[in-house]
Design a protein around this motif. Structure first.
Motif, mmCIF file in Angstrom:
data_model
loop_
_atom_site.group_PDB
_atom_site.id
_atom_site.type_symbol
_atom_site.label_atom_id
_atom_site.label_comp_id
_atom_site.label_asym_id
_atom_site.label_seq_id
_atom_site.Cartn_x
_atom_site.Cartn_y
_atom_site.Cartn_z
ATOM 1 N N ALA A 336 0.850 -1.198 0.000
ATOM 2 C CA ALA A 336 0.000 0.000 0.000
ATOM 3 C C ALA A 336 0.876 1.235 0.000
ATOM 4 N N ASP A 337 0.532 2.213 -0.831
ATOM 5 C CA ASP A 337 1.322 3.445 -0.901
ATOM 6 C C ASP A 337 0.403 4.649 -0.786
ATOM 7 N N THR A 338 1.021 5.806 -0.558
ATOM 8 C CA THR A 338 0.272 7.065 -0.453
ATOM 9 C C THR A 338 0.565 7.941 -1.667
ATOM 10 N N GLY A 339 0.753 7.301 -2.814
ATOM 11 C CA GLY A 339 1.104 8.045 -4.016
ATOM 12 C C GLY A 339 -0.089 8.598 -4.755
ATOM 13 N N GLU A 340 0.081 8.730 -6.068
ATOM 14 C CA GLU A 340 -0.938 9.375 -6.895
ATOM 15 C C GLU A 340 -2.165 8.497 -7.113
ATOM 16 N N GLY A 341 -2.023 7.189 -6.931
ATOM 17 C CA GLY A 341 -3.163 6.286 -7.083
ATOM 18 C C GLY A 341 -3.638 6.204 -8.527
ATOM 19 N N ASP A 346 -9.894 1.593 -13.741
ATOM 20 C CA ASP A 346 -8.750 1.068 -14.490
ATOM 21 C C ASP A 346 -8.064 -0.076 -13.773
ATOM 22 N N ALA A 347 -8.698 -0.607 -12.718
ATOM 23 C CA ALA A 347 -8.036 -1.620 -11.894
ATOM 24 C C ALA A 347 -7.665 -2.860 -12.683
ATOM 25 N N ARG A 348 -8.488 -3.219 -13.658
ATOM 26 C CA ARG A 348 -8.178 -4.405 -14.455
ATOM 27 C C ARG A 348 -7.239 -4.088 -15.611
ATOM 28 N N ARG A 349 -7.351 -2.902 -16.165
ATOM 29 C CA ARG A 349 -6.541 -2.557 -17.334
ATOM 30 C C ARG A 349 -5.076 -2.402 -16.995
ATOM 31 N N ILE A 350 -4.754 -2.085 -15.748
ATOM 32 C CA ILE A 350 -3.344 -1.889 -15.418
ATOM 33 C C ILE A 350 -2.560 -3.187 -15.518
ATOM 34 N N PHE A 351 -3.263 -4.327 -15.592
ATOM 35 C CA PHE A 351 -2.572 -5.609 -15.756
ATOM 36 C C PHE A 351 -2.452 -5.997 -17.230
ATOM 37 N N ASP A 352 -2.910 -5.120 -18.139
ATOM 38 C CA ASP A 352 -2.734 -5.382 -19.560
ATOM 39 C C ASP A 352 -1.282 -5.138 -19.942
ATOM 40 N N ARG A 353 -0.815 -5.884 -20.930
ATOM 41 C CA ARG A 353 0.564 -5.731 -21.346
ATOM 42 C C ARG A 353 0.809 -4.348 -21.948
ATOM 43 N N PHE A 354 1.919 -3.741 -21.545
ATOM 44 C CA PHE A 354 2.384 -2.446 -22.029
ATOM 45 C C PHE A 354 1.406 -1.312 -21.715
ATOM 46 N N HIS A 355 0.518 -1.525 -20.737
ATOM 47 C CA HIS A 355 -0.405 -0.465 -20.354
ATOM 48 C C HIS A 355 0.355 0.610 -19.588
ATOM 49 N N ARG A 356 0.084 1.855 -19.923
ATOM 50 C CA ARG A 356 0.674 2.980 -19.189
ATOM 51 C C ARG A 356 -0.451 3.947 -18.866
ATOM 52 N N GLY A 357 -0.723 4.100 -17.601
ATOM 53 C CA GLY A 357 -1.798 4.977 -17.192
ATOM 54 C C GLY A 357 -1.412 6.441 -17.317
ATOM 55 N N ALA A 358 -2.398 7.283 -17.061
ATOM 56 C CA ALA A 358 -2.161 8.723 -17.116
ATOM 57 C C ALA A 358 -1.143 9.106 -16.056
ATOM 58 N N GLY A 359 -0.248 10.023 -16.425
ATOM 59 C CA GLY A 359 0.747 10.476 -15.468
ATOM 60 C C GLY A 359 1.742 9.410 -15.101
ATOM 61 N N ILE A 383 -3.933 -11.807 -8.022
ATOM 62 C CA ILE A 383 -3.423 -10.465 -7.762
ATOM 63 C C ILE A 383 -4.538 -9.481 -8.047
ATOM 64 N N ALA A 384 -4.711 -8.514 -7.180
ATOM 65 C CA ALA A 384 -5.771 -7.519 -7.332
ATOM 66 C C ALA A 384 -5.218 -6.150 -6.980
ATOM 67 N N ALA A 385 -5.859 -5.117 -7.526
ATOM 68 C CA ALA A 385 -5.415 -3.740 -7.293
ATOM 69 C C ALA A 385 -6.596 -2.882 -6.896
ATOM 70 N N GLU A 386 -6.352 -1.956 -5.981
ATOM 71 C CA GLU A 386 -7.352 -0.958 -5.579
ATOM 72 C C GLU A 386 -6.720 0.416 -5.703
ATOM 73 N N GLY A 387 -7.428 1.334 -6.325
ATOM 74 C CA GLY A 387 -6.893 2.665 -6.521
ATOM 75 C C GLY A 387 -7.733 3.742 -5.858
ATOM 76 N N TYR A 388 -7.050 4.743 -5.357
ATOM 77 C CA TYR A 388 -7.700 5.909 -4.750
ATOM 78 C C TYR A 388 -7.024 7.133 -5.335
ATOM 79 N N PRO A 389 -7.613 7.782 -6.344
ATOM 80 C CA PRO A 389 -6.963 8.906 -7.018
ATOM 81 C C PRO A 389 -6.466 9.956 -6.035
ATOM 82 N N GLY A 390 -5.163 10.246 -6.094
ATOM 83 C CA GLY A 390 -4.562 11.240 -5.225
ATOM 84 C C GLY A 390 -4.280 10.750 -3.822
ATOM 85 N N ARG A 391 -4.659 9.505 -3.491
ATOM 86 C CA ARG A 391 -4.456 9.016 -2.112
ATOM 87 C C ARG A 391 -3.744 7.682 -2.058
#
Length: 427
Positions: A336-341, A346-359, A383-391
């Motif tokens: 868990a991190d306190t980064g940009e989130g 997009d939780a599923r798409r980040i596991f796509d090959r060569f995916h690069r999210g915004a920023g 493996i699962a991901a949870e995102g919190y924009p800005g948190r």
């Protein structure tokens, strides 16, 4: 081609054979059904023509084969010299037609056959014609039997033909996949050495630039070092992906991997990088070993990639918390991190090959999280991901554990699972 690929190819061949066989059998059944329906319609029409002729022109003394003609004058029934089958004539039908004058057509199932009966008025009398359809029914049964046998033989022949055709059709594809995997593995092996040499020389040049105090050259060389490092990571990703695809299912199991020591070593390796970025990294782990079955280098890559990904997306002054614990027969790794989130959509798409999210910034090219998912899946985990924009963001990996003493289960230092979940959401 390994045993797993052979099984896949065999299943594909069998599937193609069955599909071809079922298709041909369906066509045979369709043709048989149409022929059967046409035969029934033709027979029914012929029977009705015979009955109509019998009631209009037929005589008691000379009815057609398999038929009988009776005459009713209102009181008695003349059956002639040809003995009728049991239950005939149908007296109720004779009386009804005598009373109403309307023609009556019916069927009677009796004596293991079907009789078609037509009762009609002819002048002052009522005539009843009876037709025995036993031969027509026999023809229908023979036709059904013939089509059933033809469908069975067609299914068998088509399946065998389909298997042979499937072997010719699937074999080139399987060979192409094997060659592709072999190429990736060979190319990765061939590229690792020159990339390592370039990276080493770039480091030496960067050291000399620091001594010479040339800030411009030093900046360019540091960028060169970073580029060669990322190239090496890409090659490692490709090689690991090829190794996972080529791993035979029947190979000897690897020794259990102790996740406790693996996590500790991975965090220690990133300590200097975290300090440079001014990011605080905290760890909670069992006091004892937490073994899981798997490949140590692959699992080390999972933990290292998750930690590196968190460092890339966590700004200075942020925090990263890595938790390891045993839960319900699984080992859970939570980063868990306190980064940009990121957006949870997009939780599923980040596991796509060569995916690069915004920023994505300096997010490295390569297979990245897609490879992690491949590694975890090959270890029968999730493996699962949870995102919190800005948190911040939370990544959770669950791997099945081996048998180990109950005393080592759940012995964690520091905060528990609930606190790990709150780190990315509330900070």
């Amino acid at each position: 081609m390994d045993s797993a690929e052979r099984r896949i190819v065999r299943r594909a061949r069998l599937r193609i054979g069955l599909l071809v066989g079922l298709s041909i059998s369906a066509l045979l059944l369709l043709g048989g059904g149409i022929s059967y329906a046409a035969l029934i319609r033709s027979q029914e029409a012929q029977i009705q023509r015979e009955l109509e002729w019998g009631t209009t022109y037929g005589t008691i003394a000379g009815p057609p084969a398999c038929s009988w003609i009776f005459q009713y004058d209102g009181s008695t029934v003349d059956t002639g010299t040809n003995p009728p089958p049991p239950g005939f004539p149908v007296r109720k039908a004779l009386e009804t037609v005598a009373a109403t004058g309307a023609t009556e057509i019916t069927t009677v199932t009796r004596n293991e056959t079907v009789y078609h009966v037509r009762t009609a008025a002819r002048g002052d009398t009522v005539v009843q014609a009876v037709f025995d359809a036993r031969f027509q029914l026999s023809d229908r049964r023979h036709l059904l039997l013939a089509f059933s046998l033809a469908a069975a033989v067609g299914l068998l022949a088509a399946t065998l033909t389909g298997v042979l055709v499937g072997r010719r059709a699937v074999a080139p594809l399987a060979e192409a996949l094997t060659r592709q995997r072999r190429f990736v593995a060979d190319a990765s092996h061939e590229l690792r050495t020159p990339i390592a040499q370039v990276h080493t020389r770039a480091q030496l040049l960067a050291q000399r630039a620091r001594t010479g105090r040339s800030s411009t050259d030093l900046h360019d060389l540091e960028r060169l070092v970073g580029t060669t490092r990322r190239l090496g990571e890409i090659v490692d990703d490709l090689l690991l992906s090829a190794q996972l695809a080529a791993a035979p299912s029947g190979q000897q199991p690897n020794p259990p991997v102790d996740l406790t020591s693996l996590v500790g070593a991975t965090v220690a390796a990133e300590t200097e990088r975290a300090a440079e970025r001014q990011v605080t990294v905290t760890v909670e782990a069992p006091d004892g070993p937490l073994p899981v079955p798997g490949v140590e280098s692959a699992l080390r890559r999972v933990v290292g990639e998750l930690l590196a990904n968190a460092l890339v997306h966590t700004p200075a002054g942020g925090r990263i918390h890595l938790a390891l614990q045993a839960r319900d027969g699984y080992a859970e790794i939570v980063v868990a991190d306190t980064g940009e989130g990121f957006d949870q959509a997009d939780a599923r798409r980040i596991f796509d090959r060569f995916h690069r999210g915004a920023g994505s910034g300096d997010q490295r090219f390569g297979l990245g999280l897609a490879l992690l998912q491949e590694v975890v899946t090959s270890h029968h985990g999730t493996i699962a991901a949870e995102g919190y924009p800005g948190r911040g963001a939370i990544f959770t990996v669950r791997l099945p554990t081996t048998r180990f003493p109950a005393s080592t289960q759940g012995q964690l230092r520091g905060v528990r699972w609930q606190r790990v979940r709150q780190l990315g959401a509330d900070t």
